[in-house]
Design a protein around this motif. Structure first.
Motif, PDB file in Angstrom:
ATOM      1  N   ASP A 239       0.723  -1.131   0.016  1.00 33.94           N
ATOM      2  CA  ASP A 239      -0.018  -0.038   0.050  1.00 33.94           C
ATOM      3  C   ASP A 239       1.009   1.234   0.038  1.00 33.94           C
ATOM      4  N   GLU A 240       0.690   2.198  -0.754  1.00 32.89           N
ATOM      5  CA  GLU A 240       1.204   3.440  -0.913  1.00 32.89           C
ATOM      6  C   GLU A 240       0.542   4.480   0.068  1.00 32.89           C
ATOM      7  N   GLU A 241       1.527   4.972   0.950  1.00 31.81           N
ATOM      8  CA  GLU A 241       0.716   5.918   1.804  1.00 31.81           C
ATOM      9  C   GLU A 241       1.695   7.231   1.894  1.00 31.81           C
ATOM     10  N   THR A 242       1.115   8.371   2.441  1.00 25.90           N
ATOM     11  CA  THR A 242       1.932   9.505   2.606  1.00 25.90           C
ATOM     12  C   THR A 242       1.647   9.923   4.215  1.00 25.90           C
ATOM     13  N   TRP A 243       2.906   9.919   4.982  1.00 26.64           N
ATOM     14  CA  TRP A 243       2.578  10.501   6.424  1.00 26.64           C
ATOM     15  C   TRP A 243       3.258  11.669   6.467  1.00 26.64           C
ATOM     16  N   ASN A 244       2.568  12.520   7.168  1.00 30.05           N
ATOM     17  CA  ASN A 244       3.208  13.769   7.588  1.00 30.05           C
ATOM     18  C   ASN A 244       4.324  13.674   8.599  1.00 30.05           C
ATOM     19  N   GLY A 245       5.299  14.283   8.386  1.00 32.51           N
ATOM     20  CA  GLY A 245       6.604  14.100   9.274  1.00 32.51           C
ATOM     21  C   GLY A 245       6.342  14.515  10.666  1.00 32.51           C
ATOM     22  N   ASP A 246       5.435  15.546  10.843  1.00 35.05           N
ATOM     23  CA  ASP A 246       4.905  16.218  12.202  1.00 35.05           C
ATOM     24  C   ASP A 246       4.156  15.383  13.011  1.00 35.05           C
ATOM     25  N   GLN A 247       3.556  14.430  12.257  1.00 33.53           N
ATOM     26  CA  GLN A 247       2.529  13.478  12.968  1.00 33.53           C
ATOM     27  C   GLN A 247       3.231  11.977  13.037  1.00 33.53           C
ATOM     28  N   THR A 248       4.538  11.847  13.026  1.00 30.36           N
ATOM     29  CA  THR A 248       5.092  10.616  13.064  1.00 30.36           C
ATOM     30  C   THR A 248       6.336  10.448  14.056  1.00 30.36           C
ATOM     31  N   ALA A 249       6.504   9.449  14.647  1.00 29.19           N
ATOM     32  CA  ALA A 249       7.519   9.123  15.619  1.00 29.19           C
ATOM     33  C   ALA A 249       8.103   8.122  15.174  1.00 29.19           C
ATOM     34  N   LEU A 250       9.681   8.156  15.427  1.00 32.26           N
ATOM     35  CA  LEU A 250      10.512   7.006  14.983  1.00 32.26           C
ATOM     36  C   LEU A 250      11.105   6.614  16.476  1.00 32.26           C
TER      37      LEU A 250
ATOM     38  N   ARG B  16      14.506  13.054  11.439  1.00 32.66           N
ATOM     39  CA  ARG B  16      14.430  14.102  11.906  1.00 32.66           C
ATOM     40  C   ARG B  16      14.486  15.457  11.163  1.00 32.66           C
ATOM     41  N   ARG B  17      15.137  15.447  10.049  1.00 32.90           N
ATOM     42  CA  ARG B  17      15.358  16.422   9.129  1.00 32.90           C
ATOM     43  C   ARG B  17      14.014  16.713   8.711  1.00 32.90           C
ATOM     44  N   ARG B  18      13.164  15.627   8.433  1.00 33.88           N
ATOM     45  CA  ARG B  18      11.759  15.674   7.989  1.00 33.88           C
ATOM     46  C   ARG B  18      10.786  16.046   8.857  1.00 33.88           C
ATOM     47  N   GLY B  19      11.073  16.338  10.083  1.00 34.21           N
ATOM     48  CA  GLY B  19      10.229  16.902  11.175  1.00 34.21           C
ATOM     49  C   GLY B  19       9.659  15.630  11.922  1.00 34.21           C
ATOM     50  N   VAL B  20      10.132  14.492  11.866  1.00 35.44           N
ATOM     51  CA  VAL B  20       9.688  13.315  12.661  1.00 35.44           C
ATOM     52  C   VAL B  20      10.454  13.324  14.159  1.00 35.44           C
TER      53      VAL B  20
END
Length: 524
Positions: free
Chosen positions: A46-57, A90-94
């Motif tokens: 599945d192709e999905e787009t996640w917002n970096g500012d809504q994502t944790a690593l 981190r650079r992408r806002g994660v």
């Protein structure tokens, strides 16, 4: 009061960072049963787009050392790439959460540790968020794939004893040797968090509006799955969770069931996760380049295209993949849909393989799907065929439906074969090994044996084919039943008309098929 001011300042800085947050375009791989109750699974994406500012690593338990020498050395090999993943995320806002369990004393005064402790307490804790999770209900549908009851350390006894001796000073202080996260993973004191507590992780997720979680670290079958902040707990708590499958490792000892290589053991755990816990992604979706593989993982990838109903290869080939190929190959299985014989979901993954084994019978595929096979062959990659592969993509006298394509010349072009029909099922044929020296015949007894089912009419073969075995029924000329073929595109092919369920009970056939696969890849 000071800690509250620091927290508010940190959160304000985070808001500024959100302005530069980027999207993550991810390919989420998952596995779904062919049909309810099936033991086989389609591999889907599945192709999905996640917002970096809504994502944790989350970086789980990537310690500076380990009780098991091989585990510690594999982590040391992994962390340079993992650090690149962390920096790019981190650079992408994660939001980065470092979770080296049992190591909080080392980070007692670290700003990232203080930040985690000062996050506002959530008012919606999932049940048992502070407890290990050993199984979730969906896993009850499957069988756990590896035996890890011995702890999973794959050191040999002598090297393990020497390693333990080197750790003795550390073990005299604590019951574990690790003290911190591996130093090769950079921690940003201004933005990251450090915690090993499930409730603190949940606080971070909720306070920052993080609905998506990417899990990395070790070990997949233990901490990554079971920690209070692990895959099981967060997926059942409603977060969108994925495992980064090439930024992890397992604790698995090949001397334990199912007696496959350490890396195949990891693959089996990843399969289990994709089926019953959550999807997986690759590091390449963040940092580009090639999928990370450990230096000792030299296994070629073999794709099995399984699309026939007559000879039970949907049962025999997966078992063969574990029992016979599990030490030397990474195996991807692609199945036809039982309710729609001309649909093979996940066939696009064949393009990633090093070799293709075909067990299909009279299927026509959507044009784009058959093109995957055609392109694979045209690239000169190895192809192996068993039994009905000689008429895999050929209908008898029908034409394909609109939008579907056949490949009538597949047998002749790919295997150098000439299948026309078969002798009656009641006629038992005897197989004779040709008087030739060939790697495919290595280790195979030269004594004749009985074929499991009917003898195919396959002659005459292309002159460039090398016959390795023939079969005969009383009163008829012998027919080739196993041969190699050097294709016009430069690729190697091996084909055998054996492959009935009874043939798979014969060690000679199993050795023949393994040798045939090995031989096709020798030229790569």
């Amino acid at each position: 009061m000071l800690s509250r001011i620091l927290l508010i300042t940190s959160m304000l800085l985070g808001v500024c960072d959100l302005a530069s947050a980027e999207s993550l375009n991810l390919t989420l791989r998952k596995q779904v049963p062919l049909e309810p109750g099936s033991k086989n699974f389609h591999v889907l994406a599945d192709e999905e787009t996640w917002n970096g500012d809504q994502t944790a690593l989350i970086v789980c338990d990537v310690w500076d050392t380990h009780n098991c020498k091989n585990a510690a050395f594999r982590v040391a090999e992994l962390v340079p790439v993992l650090n690149r993943v962390v920096k790019e995320a981190r650079r992408r806002g994660v939001t980065i959460i470092h979770a080296p369990s049992n190591c909080m004393p080392f980070y007692e005064d670290h700003p990232a540790r203080n930040r985690a402790q000062n996050v506002p307490v959530a008012d919606n804790y999932p049940e048992d968020i502070t407890q290990w999770c050993y199984q979730i209900p969906s896993e009850e549908q499957g069988v756990y794939p590896i035996d890890q009851s011995n702890g999973g350390c794959d050191d040999d006894p002598e090297e393990h004893a020497a390693w333990q001796a080197s750790l003795r000073p550390l073990l005299e202080e604590e019951k574990w040797p690790w003290r911190r996260q591996h130093s090769a993973i950079e921690i940003d004191p201004e933005r990251d968090y450090i915690t090993d507590q499930g409730d603190e992780v949940w606080n971070i997720l909720e306070a920052n509006g993080l609905s998506n979680v990417i899990m990395t670290g070790v070990h997949t079958n233990m901490c990554v799955l079971g920690r209070p902040f692990g895959l099981r707990r967060l997926s059942t708590a409603g977060k969108d969770v994925v495992l980064m499958r090439d930024q992890t490792d397992t604790m698995y000892d090949p001397r334990s069931a199912p007696f496959v290589s350490h890396f195949t053991g990891t693959d089996l755990i990843v399969d289990h996760i994709e089926r019953f816990v959550c999807p997986t992604i690759l590091s390449t979706q963040l940092i580009g380049g090639e999928e990370f593989r450990f230096a000792d993982d030299t296994r070629p990838t073999l794709a099995m295209l399984i699309a026939e109903d007559e000879y039970e290869t949907a049962t025999t080939l997966p078992k063969f993949a574990i029992d016979t190929l599990g030490q030397d190959y990474r195996v991807l299985k692609v199945f036809a849909t039982p309710s729609d014989r001309n649909q093979v979901p996940g066939i696009a993954f064949v393009a990633e393989a090093d070799a293709l084994l075909v067990s299909a019978r009279r299927r026509v595929l959507p044009e784009k799907d058959l093109k995957v096979v055609r392109d694979f062959v045209a690239a000169g990659k190895p192809v192996i065929g068993i039994r009905t592969a000689s008429h895999a993509f050929s209908l008898r006298k029908e034409t394909p439906p609109e939008g579907f394509a056949d490949w009538k010349e597949f047998d002749a072009e790919v295997f150098g074969g000439n299948y026309t029909n078969h002798y009656g099922n009641q006629l038992k044929s005897m197989i004779t090994i040709a008087d030739v020296e060939h790697p495919v015949l290595d280790g195979i007894p030269r004594t004749p044996f009985q074929q499991g089912w009917s003898l195919y009419k396959t002659s005459p073969l292309n002159s460039k084919a090398t016959v390795l075995m023939t079969g005969a029924v009383e009163g008829e000329d012998p027919e080739p039943v196993a041969w190699t073929f050097q294709r016009a595109d430069g690729g190697r092919s091996f084909y055998t008309s054996l492959g009935h369920v009874d043939d798979f009970q014969n060690p000679t056939f199993q050795q023949l098929l393994k040798n045939g696969i090995d031989w096709t890849l020798e030229g790569q």
